[in-house]
Design a protein around this motif. Structure first.
Motif, PDB file in Angstrom:
ATOM      1  N   MET A 171       0.837  -1.202   0.000  1.00  0.00           N
ATOM      2  CA  MET A 171       0.000   0.000   0.000  1.00  0.00           C
ATOM      3  C   MET A 171       0.872   1.252   0.000  1.00  0.00           C
ATOM      4  SD  MET A 171      -3.169  -0.550  -0.319  1.00  0.00           S
ATOM      5  CE  MET A 171      -3.789   1.045   0.152  1.00  0.00           C
ATOM      6  N   GLU A 172       2.024   1.183   0.630  1.00  0.00           N
ATOM      7  CA  GLU A 172       2.948   2.322   0.652  1.00  0.00           C
ATOM      8  C   GLU A 172       3.377   2.676  -0.773  1.00  0.00           C
ATOM      9  OE1 GLU A 172       5.428   5.404   1.998  1.00  0.00           O
ATOM     10  OE2 GLU A 172       3.746   4.379   2.924  1.00  0.00           O
ATOM     11  N   SER A 173       3.669   1.672  -1.574  1.00  0.00           N
ATOM     12  CA  SER A 173       4.061   1.908  -2.967  1.00  0.00           C
ATOM     13  C   SER A 173       2.908   2.525  -3.760  1.00  0.00           C
ATOM     14  CB  SER A 173       4.493   0.598  -3.629  1.00  0.00           C
ATOM     15  OG  SER A 173       5.608   0.055  -2.966  1.00  0.00           O
ATOM     16  N   LEU A 174       1.712   2.000  -3.558  1.00  0.00           N
ATOM     17  CA  LEU A 174       0.542   2.544  -4.244  1.00  0.00           C
ATOM     18  C   LEU A 174       0.285   3.981  -3.808  1.00  0.00           C
ATOM     19  CD1 LEU A 174      -1.810  -0.562  -4.053  1.00  0.00           C
ATOM     20  CD2 LEU A 174      -0.513   0.234  -6.044  1.00  0.00           C
ATOM     21  N   ARG A 175       0.482   4.255  -2.528  1.00  0.00           N
ATOM     22  CA  ARG A 175       0.302   5.619  -2.005  1.00  0.00           C
ATOM     23  C   ARG A 175       1.287   6.580  -2.653  1.00  0.00           C
ATOM     24  NH1 ARG A 175       2.409   9.069   1.531  1.00  0.00           N
ATOM     25  NH2 ARG A 175       4.107   7.676   2.073  1.00  0.00           N
ATOM     26  N   LYS A 176       2.545   6.159  -2.776  1.00  0.00           N
ATOM     27  CA  LYS A 176       3.561   7.004  -3.410  1.00  0.00           C
ATOM     28  C   LYS A 176       3.202   7.315  -4.856  1.00  0.00           C
ATOM     29  CE  LYS A 176       7.587   5.593  -0.706  1.00  0.00           C
ATOM     30  NZ  LYS A 176       8.905   4.924  -0.775  1.00  0.00           N
ATOM     31  N   CYS A 234       0.154   7.307  -6.184  1.00  0.00           N
ATOM     32  CA  CYS A 234      -1.011   8.199  -6.198  1.00  0.00           C
ATOM     33  C   CYS A 234      -0.617   9.638  -5.891  1.00  0.00           C
ATOM     34  CB  CYS A 234      -2.069   7.717  -5.203  1.00  0.00           C
ATOM     35  SG  CYS A 234      -2.932   6.231  -5.743  1.00  0.00           S
ATOM     36  N   ILE A 235       0.272   9.826  -4.934  1.00  0.00           N
ATOM     37  CA  ILE A 235       0.734  11.178  -4.604  1.00  0.00           C
ATOM     38  C   ILE A 235       1.480  11.786  -5.786  1.00  0.00           C
ATOM     39  CG2 ILE A 235       2.346  12.482  -3.156  1.00  0.00           C
ATOM     40  CD1 ILE A 235       1.507  10.568  -0.842  1.00  0.00           C
ATOM     41  N   GLU A 256      -6.324   9.025  -7.256  1.00  0.00           N
ATOM     42  CA  GLU A 256      -6.809   8.102  -6.230  1.00  0.00           C
ATOM     43  C   GLU A 256      -6.413   6.681  -6.605  1.00  0.00           C
ATOM     44  OE1 GLU A 256      -8.442   9.019  -3.436  1.00  0.00           O
ATOM     45  OE2 GLU A 256      -8.250  11.118  -4.050  1.00  0.00           O
ATOM     46  N   ILE A 257      -6.436   5.780  -5.639  1.00  0.00           N
ATOM     47  CA  ILE A 257      -6.019   4.398  -5.889  1.00  0.00           C
ATOM     48  C   ILE A 257      -6.878   3.725  -6.961  1.00  0.00           C
ATOM     49  CG2 ILE A 257      -7.369   3.318  -4.055  1.00  0.00           C
ATOM     50  CD1 ILE A 257      -4.754   1.611  -3.534  1.00  0.00           C
TER      51      ILE A 257
END
Length: 71
Positions: free
Chosen positions: A44-49, A51-52, A57-58
């Motif tokens: 999820m951290e990778s997906l968050r990075k 998205c930012i 959004e995811i």
């Protein structure tokens, strides 16, 4: 559970970006992008990075495969 990152690849095309640009902008490793290319799970951290970095959004970059939802 299997994930599809087709939305991410389309988003990169729409923004005239390549995977190398994504790696640099999101500060992720090439291994993460390789896993995503194979439809494998990433953190999820990778997906968050991602998205930012892309300002999205995811749900704009991934989805759960429909066949998996039926199981």
């Amino acid at each position: 559970m299997s994930a599809s990152y087709k939305k991410l690849w389309k988003l990169l095309i729409d923004r005239d970006m390549n995977k190398s640009n994504l790696i640099k902008q999101a500060k992720i490793t090439s291994n993460i992008v390789a896993k995503m290319g194979k439809g494998e799970d990433v953190s999820m951290e990778s997906l968050r990075k991602i998205c930012i970095a892309l300002g999205c959004e995811i749900g704009d970059i991934m989805e759960v495969n429909a066949a998996e939802r039926e199981k």
